[in-house]
Design a protein around this motif. Structure first.
Motif, PDB file in Angstrom:
ATOM      1  N   SER A 263       0.906  -1.200  -0.176  1.00  0.00           N
ATOM      2  CA  SER A 263       0.065   0.046   0.000  1.00  0.00           C
ATOM      3  C   SER A 263       0.887   1.205  -0.111  1.00  0.00           C
ATOM      4  O   SER A 263       1.950   1.314   0.195  1.00  0.00           O
ATOM      5  N   ILE A 264       0.338   2.309  -0.227  1.00  0.00           N
ATOM      6  CA  ILE A 264       0.867   3.728  -0.278  1.00  0.00           C
ATOM      7  C   ILE A 264       0.356   4.408   0.929  1.00  0.00           C
ATOM      8  O   ILE A 264      -0.623   4.374   1.589  1.00  0.00           O
ATOM      9  N   ALA A 265       1.426   5.090   1.807  1.00  0.00           N
ATOM     10  CA  ALA A 265       1.236   5.663   3.143  1.00  0.00           C
ATOM     11  C   ALA A 265       0.201   6.844   2.741  1.00  0.00           C
ATOM     12  O   ALA A 265       0.050   7.573   1.669  1.00  0.00           O
ATOM     13  N   ILE A 266      -0.641   6.972   3.916  1.00  0.00           N
ATOM     14  CA  ILE A 266      -1.537   7.959   4.015  1.00  0.00           C
ATOM     15  C   ILE A 266      -1.703   9.016   5.211  1.00  0.00           C
ATOM     16  O   ILE A 266      -0.563   8.327   6.121  1.00  0.00           O
ATOM     17  N   ASP A 267      -2.367   9.984   5.284  1.00  0.00           N
ATOM     18  CA  ASP A 267      -2.107  10.900   6.516  1.00  0.00           C
ATOM     19  C   ASP A 267      -3.606  10.810   7.220  1.00  0.00           C
ATOM     20  O   ASP A 267      -4.387  11.357   6.953  1.00  0.00           O
ATOM     21  N   SER A 268      -3.377   9.628   8.190  1.00  0.00           N
ATOM     22  CA  SER A 268      -4.734   9.215   8.941  1.00  0.00           C
ATOM     23  C   SER A 268      -5.231  10.207   9.738  1.00  0.00           C
ATOM     24  O   SER A 268      -6.204   9.937  10.190  1.00  0.00           O
ATOM     25  N   ASN A 269      -4.107  10.963  10.289  1.00  0.00           N
ATOM     26  CA  ASN A 269      -4.674  11.916  11.275  1.00  0.00           C
ATOM     27  C   ASN A 269      -4.522  13.309  10.957  1.00  0.00           C
ATOM     28  O   ASN A 269      -4.809  14.174  11.621  1.00  0.00           O
ATOM     29  N   ASP A 270      -4.487  13.656   9.569  1.00  0.00           N
ATOM     30  CA  ASP A 270      -4.795  14.745   8.947  1.00  0.00           C
ATOM     31  C   ASP A 270      -3.816  15.966   9.514  1.00  0.00           C
ATOM     32  O   ASP A 270      -4.214  17.146   9.587  1.00  0.00           O
TER      33      ASP A 270
ATOM     34  N   GLY B 138      -0.941  16.601   7.825  1.00  0.00           N
ATOM     35  CA  GLY B 138      -0.121  16.952   6.811  1.00  0.00           C
ATOM     36  C   GLY B 138       1.193  16.164   6.630  1.00  0.00           C
ATOM     37  O   GLY B 138       1.988  16.442   5.757  1.00  0.00           O
ATOM     38  N   ILE B 139       1.176  15.165   7.404  1.00  0.00           N
ATOM     39  CA  ILE B 139       2.359  14.161   7.363  1.00  0.00           C
ATOM     40  C   ILE B 139       1.715  12.661   7.229  1.00  0.00           C
ATOM     41  O   ILE B 139       1.279  12.268   8.102  1.00  0.00           O
ATOM     42  N   LYS B 140       2.187  12.025   6.282  1.00  0.00           N
ATOM     43  CA  LYS B 140       1.982  10.600   6.002  1.00  0.00           C
ATOM     44  C   LYS B 140       2.478   9.696   7.137  1.00  0.00           C
ATOM     45  O   LYS B 140       3.738  10.063   7.814  1.00  0.00           O
ATOM     46  N   GLU B 141       1.898   8.306   7.282  1.00  0.00           N
ATOM     47  CA  GLU B 141       2.433   7.574   8.300  1.00  0.00           C
ATOM     48  C   GLU B 141       3.030   6.300   7.663  1.00  0.00           C
ATOM     49  O   GLU B 141       2.560   5.866   6.642  1.00  0.00           O
ATOM     50  N   ASP B 142       3.951   5.703   8.433  1.00  0.00           N
ATOM     51  CA  ASP B 142       4.494   4.407   7.999  1.00  0.00           C
ATOM     52  C   ASP B 142       3.543   3.139   8.610  1.00  0.00           C
ATOM     53  O   ASP B 142       2.552   3.260   8.998  1.00  0.00           O
ATOM     54  N   LEU B 143       4.302   2.064   8.136  1.00  0.00           N
ATOM     55  CA  LEU B 143       3.600   0.741   8.562  1.00  0.00           C
ATOM     56  C   LEU B 143       3.128   0.878  10.037  1.00  0.00           C
ATOM     57  O   LEU B 143       2.031   0.208  10.555  1.00  0.00           O
ATOM     58  N   SER B 144       3.687   1.387  11.120  1.00  0.00           N
ATOM     59  CA  SER B 144       3.698   1.440  12.316  1.00  0.00           C
ATOM     60  C   SER B 144       2.956   2.574  12.851  1.00  0.00           C
ATOM     61  O   SER B 144       2.526   2.645  14.217  1.00  0.00           O
ATOM     62  N   GLY B 145       2.427   3.369  12.075  1.00  0.00           N
ATOM     63  CA  GLY B 145       1.775   4.542  12.361  1.00  0.00           C
ATOM     64  C   GLY B 145       2.515   5.751  12.728  1.00  0.00           C
ATOM     65  O   GLY B 145       2.039   6.689  13.116  1.00  0.00           O
ATOM     66  N   ASP B 146       3.761   5.581  12.662  1.00  0.00           N
ATOM     67  CA  ASP B 146       4.754   6.825  13.056  1.00  0.00           C
ATOM     68  C   ASP B 146       4.499   7.686  11.712  1.00  0.00           C
ATOM     69  O   ASP B 146       4.760   7.050  10.606  1.00  0.00           O
ATOM     70  N   GLU B 147       5.055   8.982  12.128  1.00  0.00           N
ATOM     71  CA  GLU B 147       5.018  10.001  10.934  1.00  0.00           C
ATOM     72  C   GLU B 147       6.212   9.455  10.066  1.00  0.00           C
ATOM     73  O   GLU B 147       7.465   9.349  10.766  1.00  0.00           O
ATOM     74  N   LEU B 148       6.218   9.588   8.729  1.00  0.00           N
ATOM     75  CA  LEU B 148       7.358   9.643   7.857  1.00  0.00           C
ATOM     76  C   LEU B 148       8.339  10.648   8.260  1.00  0.00           C
ATOM     77  O   LEU B 148       8.123  11.785   8.457  1.00  0.00           O
ATOM     78  N   THR B 149       9.611  10.379   8.092  1.00  0.00           N
ATOM     79  CA  THR B 149      10.598  11.433   8.134  1.00  0.00           C
ATOM     80  C   THR B 149      11.723  11.388   6.992  1.00  0.00           C
ATOM     81  O   THR B 149      11.795  10.412   6.471  1.00  0.00           O
ATOM     82  N   CYS B 150      12.001  12.388   6.723  1.00  0.00           N
ATOM     83  CA  CYS B 150      13.171  12.652   5.495  1.00  0.00           C
ATOM     84  C   CYS B 150      14.467  12.682   6.209  1.00  0.00           C
ATOM     85  O   CYS B 150      14.706  13.975   7.003  1.00  0.00           O
ATOM     86  N   GLU B 151      15.341  11.417   6.088  1.00  0.00           N
ATOM     87  CA  GLU B 151      16.733  11.748   6.670  1.00  0.00           C
ATOM     88  C   GLU B 151      17.889  12.367   5.806  1.00  0.00           C
ATOM     89  O   GLU B 151      17.777  11.942   4.588  1.00  0.00           O
TER      90      GLU B 151
END
Length: 190
Positions: free
Chosen positions: A168-175, A177-190
């Motif tokens: 699947s493709i990540a979604i922003d489930s809590n609106d 503005g940042i999408k979440e990973d498989l664990s529900g944590d916000e995606l980060t750009c490293e």
């Protein structure tokens, strides 16, 4: 006695005065200044979306091929379409990996390929090949994150691959503005 040149009716000139032209240029400059960031954001979002959609289509193709052919199928990054690479920025390939060694040996069929990701995008979260078993299960559970080169997390998106093979493709489930990973944590750009 007539004085045609001195008392002739004034001609109507067509065109802009200097003041009118300066006002038009000022309005145009304001419009360009307000529209340019929006266009840049749209282009960035389209670049990210294009890359994640291509990667998703490739992963789906690998999984369905594994199920249909009842064989192990490998998805990996590559530079020569023979060996897998750890740099997922490169092109990708799908092949039937009959001996499950994550290397395309002589006689192992190349199923599909894709281009490298856009040069202004950054990919993280995966270095190893992804193997799909004949049941459709994945060899790894991973979040493959794609970000713009400026590391703005509001544009980050990800391909999510579960161990049972769900893609699947990540979604922003809590609106926020940042999408979440498989664990529900916000995606980060490293």
């Amino acid at each position: 006695m007539s004085y045609p040149a001195l008392f002739a009716s004034p001609r109507k000139h067509k065109g802009l005065t200097l003041l009118e032209m300066l006002i038009a240029i000022a309005i145009l400059a304001i419009l360009v200044a307000t529209v340019t960031p929006s266009v840049s954001n749209i282009l960035t979002q389209n670049r990210i979306t294009s890359d994640v959609n291509r990667l998703s289509a490739l992963a789906q193709h690998a999984r369905f091929t594994a199920i249909n052919e009842q064989l192990t199928v490998t998805l990996c990054a590559t530079t020569d379409y023979m060996d897998c690479s750890s740099e997922w920025r490169n092109a990708k390939m799908i092949f039937i990996d009959t001996n499950s060694n994550s290397k395309r040996d002589e006689g192992e069929r190349l199923i599909a390929t894709s281009d490298p990701i856009h040069q202004r995008n950054v990919i993280s979260g995966v270095t190893d090949p992804i193997l799909f078993a004949q049941e459709g299960n994945s060899s790894i559970r991973t979040t493959i994150t794609l970000c713009p080169d400026n590391q703005d997390t509001t544009f980050a998106t990800a391909l999510l691959i579960a161990l049972h093979g769900r893609i699947s493709i990540a979604i922003d489930s809590n609106d926020d503005g940042i999408k979440e990973d498989l664990s529900g944590d916000e995606l980060t750009c490293e």
